[in-house]
Design a protein around this motif. Sequence first.
Motif, mmCIF file in Angstrom:
data_model
loop_
_atom_site.group_PDB
_atom_site.id
_atom_site.type_symbol
_atom_site.label_atom_id
_atom_site.label_comp_id
_atom_site.label_asym_id
_atom_site.label_seq_id
_atom_site.Cartn_x
_atom_site.Cartn_y
_atom_site.Cartn_z
ATOM 1 N N THR A 37 2.765 0.247 -9.727
ATOM 2 C CA THR A 37 3.272 -0.094 -8.432
ATOM 3 C C THR A 37 2.028 -0.554 -7.437
ATOM 4 N N PHE A 38 1.055 0.437 -7.540
ATOM 5 C CA PHE A 38 -0.294 0.499 -6.618
ATOM 6 C C PHE A 38 -1.423 -0.174 -7.295
ATOM 7 N N ALA A 39 -1.340 -0.851 -8.299
ATOM 8 C CA ALA A 39 -2.502 -1.553 -9.018
ATOM 9 C C ALA A 39 -3.270 -2.444 -8.100
ATOM 10 N N VAL A 40 -2.475 -3.550 -7.385
ATOM 11 C CA VAL A 40 -3.278 -4.108 -6.569
ATOM 12 C C VAL A 40 -4.028 -3.453 -5.288
ATOM 13 N N TRP A 41 -3.376 -2.377 -4.833
ATOM 14 C CA TRP A 41 -3.964 -1.489 -3.934
ATOM 15 C C TRP A 41 -5.106 -0.831 -4.488
ATOM 16 N N ALA A 42 -5.196 -0.554 -5.783
ATOM 17 C CA ALA A 42 -6.266 0.295 -6.386
ATOM 18 C C ALA A 42 -7.717 -0.676 -6.492
ATOM 19 N N LEU A 43 -7.346 -1.929 -6.876
ATOM 20 C CA LEU A 43 -8.306 -2.841 -7.130
ATOM 21 C C LEU A 43 -8.994 -3.240 -5.725
ATOM 22 N N GLN A 44 -8.025 -3.304 -4.518
ATOM 23 C CA GLN A 44 -8.659 -3.573 -3.187
ATOM 24 C C GLN A 44 -9.565 -2.464 -2.614
ATOM 25 N N MET A 45 -9.035 -1.206 -3.066
ATOM 26 C CA MET A 45 -9.858 0.032 -2.600
ATOM 27 C C MET A 45 -11.143 0.009 -3.454
ATOM 28 N N SER A 46 -11.233 -0.413 -4.929
ATOM 29 C CA SER A 46 -12.421 -0.572 -5.490
ATOM 30 C C SER A 46 -13.586 -1.577 -4.768
ATOM 31 N N ASP A 47 -12.795 -2.595 -4.541
ATOM 32 C CA ASP A 47 -13.585 -3.713 -3.642
ATOM 33 C C ASP A 47 -14.153 -3.233 -2.512
ATOM 34 N N LYS A 48 -13.327 -2.120 -1.710
ATOM 35 C CA LYS A 48 -13.812 -1.825 -0.505
ATOM 36 C C LYS A 48 -14.991 -0.746 -0.656
ATOM 37 N N PHE A 49 -14.947 -0.124 -1.825
ATOM 38 C CA PHE A 49 -16.073 0.833 -2.299
ATOM 39 C C PHE A 49 -17.408 0.028 -2.268
ATOM 40 N N ALA B 72 0.880 -1.193 0.190
ATOM 41 C CA ALA B 72 0.014 0.069 0.052
ATOM 42 C C ALA B 72 0.878 1.400 -0.074
ATOM 43 N N PRO B 73 0.381 2.321 -0.402
ATOM 44 C CA PRO B 73 1.062 3.644 -0.282
ATOM 45 C C PRO B 73 1.528 3.972 1.152
ATOM 46 N N ALA B 74 2.399 4.673 1.432
ATOM 47 C CA ALA B 74 2.599 5.392 2.471
ATOM 48 C C ALA B 74 1.730 6.215 2.907
ATOM 49 N N ASN B 75 1.527 6.649 4.194
ATOM 50 C CA ASN B 75 0.298 7.485 4.329
ATOM 51 C C ASN B 75 -0.917 6.969 4.453
ATOM 52 N N THR C 197 -4.353 4.367 -9.311
ATOM 53 C CA THR C 197 -2.762 4.150 -9.084
ATOM 54 C C THR C 197 -2.144 5.259 -8.965
ATOM 55 N N ALA C 198 -2.401 6.235 -9.802
ATOM 56 C CA ALA C 198 -1.776 7.674 -9.867
ATOM 57 C C ALA C 198 -2.132 8.381 -8.314
ATOM 58 N N LEU C 199 -3.264 8.187 -7.902
ATOM 59 C CA LEU C 199 -3.407 8.817 -6.648
ATOM 60 C C LEU C 199 -2.570 8.313 -5.536
ATOM 61 N N GLY C 200 -2.574 6.946 -5.644
ATOM 62 C CA GLY C 200 -1.875 6.080 -4.587
ATOM 63 C C GLY C 200 -0.226 6.537 -4.633
ATOM 64 N N ASP D 31 -3.660 17.679 -3.776
ATOM 65 C CA ASP D 31 -3.382 18.370 -5.154
ATOM 66 C C ASP D 31 -3.467 17.698 -6.286
ATOM 67 N N LEU D 32 -3.324 16.331 -6.410
ATOM 68 C CA LEU D 32 -3.389 15.732 -7.827
ATOM 69 C C LEU D 32 -4.746 15.317 -7.884
ATOM 70 N N GLN D 33 -5.565 15.014 -6.864
ATOM 71 C CA GLN D 33 -6.995 14.686 -6.787
ATOM 72 C C GLN D 33 -7.690 15.950 -7.334
ATOM 73 N N ALA D 34 -7.342 17.166 -6.774
ATOM 74 C CA ALA D 34 -7.927 18.467 -7.297
ATOM 75 C C ALA D 34 -7.547 18.633 -8.870
ATOM 76 N N ALA D 35 -6.469 18.401 -9.056
ATOM 77 C CA ALA D 35 -6.292 18.456 -10.413
ATOM 78 C C ALA D 35 -6.926 17.463 -11.393
#
Length: 278
Positions: free
Chosen positions: A227-239, A85-88, A163-166, A178-182
């Motif tokens: 790098t964060f593709a697995v995390w991205a799909l897991q986040m989507s599953d949480k949604f 998972a990403p830091a933070n 994945t980019a947000l991660g 800032d990236l989310q806002a952009a």
Amino acid sequence: MSKRNTSVAKREARERLRAERERQAKREKVRRQAIVGGSALALLAVAGGVGVAVANMGGDSDNTDWGAVRTQIEDGGSGEFAADAPANTSGEDGLTIRIGEEDAANTLTLFEDPRCPACANFEQSIGDSVHAGIDDGTFAVEYVFGSFLDDRLGGSGSKNALTALGAALDVSPSAFLDLQAALYSEEFHPAESSDAFADDERLIEIAQEVPELEGNADFEAAVTDSTFAVWALQMSDKFDAAPDVSGTPTLKYNDEVVDVPKTPEDFAAVIEANSVQP
């Protein structure tokens, strides 16, 4: 005219002729591409509808095999894709994105999809108010992202943007915000039918608007290397598993669904009416 001047004039004439030929070749290439593109759209419209064809445009630069990512998750996490998972982040599998004071008395939870036009409208009108609430300690914000529009419209822009947000969150919470806002800004957010966020280079281009991400080689590598593709799909599953969430954006305040405000004044009223005093 001297021989030297004559030679210079001839060379300049040849350069002008070459430049004109190059311009003509470029115009002809554009014309051919337009013809081919129009023919392809016509064929796709007959086969399955223009909507699906448009949704898939812009996705050629997504290097992620999302089917393989899904298989890896279902097989228990072992495979070619990193499972970090990403830091933070916090919580199980790093799927909690909580930004704000750790002991904030109130929590605003935002459920969004990166391709969602209603989410873009919300962020453009209310995003500054959300950030202000984070900064003054009124509430902390938890973000939960889905990718259901990829399934509905075709493509992978929602997952790829996630994945980019991660990758931005791995840099810092402020880079993530800032990236989310952009991504949701009027300047950069694509039409719902467009799969523009499936293009890694487009995401990196947008990220140049964020000071912490501009020219950041680690961020760019995390995007292009999935790098964060697995995390991205897991986040989507949480949604997908979240109760009382049937669309985007959905707002919960202190775990209760609230109406989506249309203006900063509406948002302030919602927060005031539902806040718990510390």
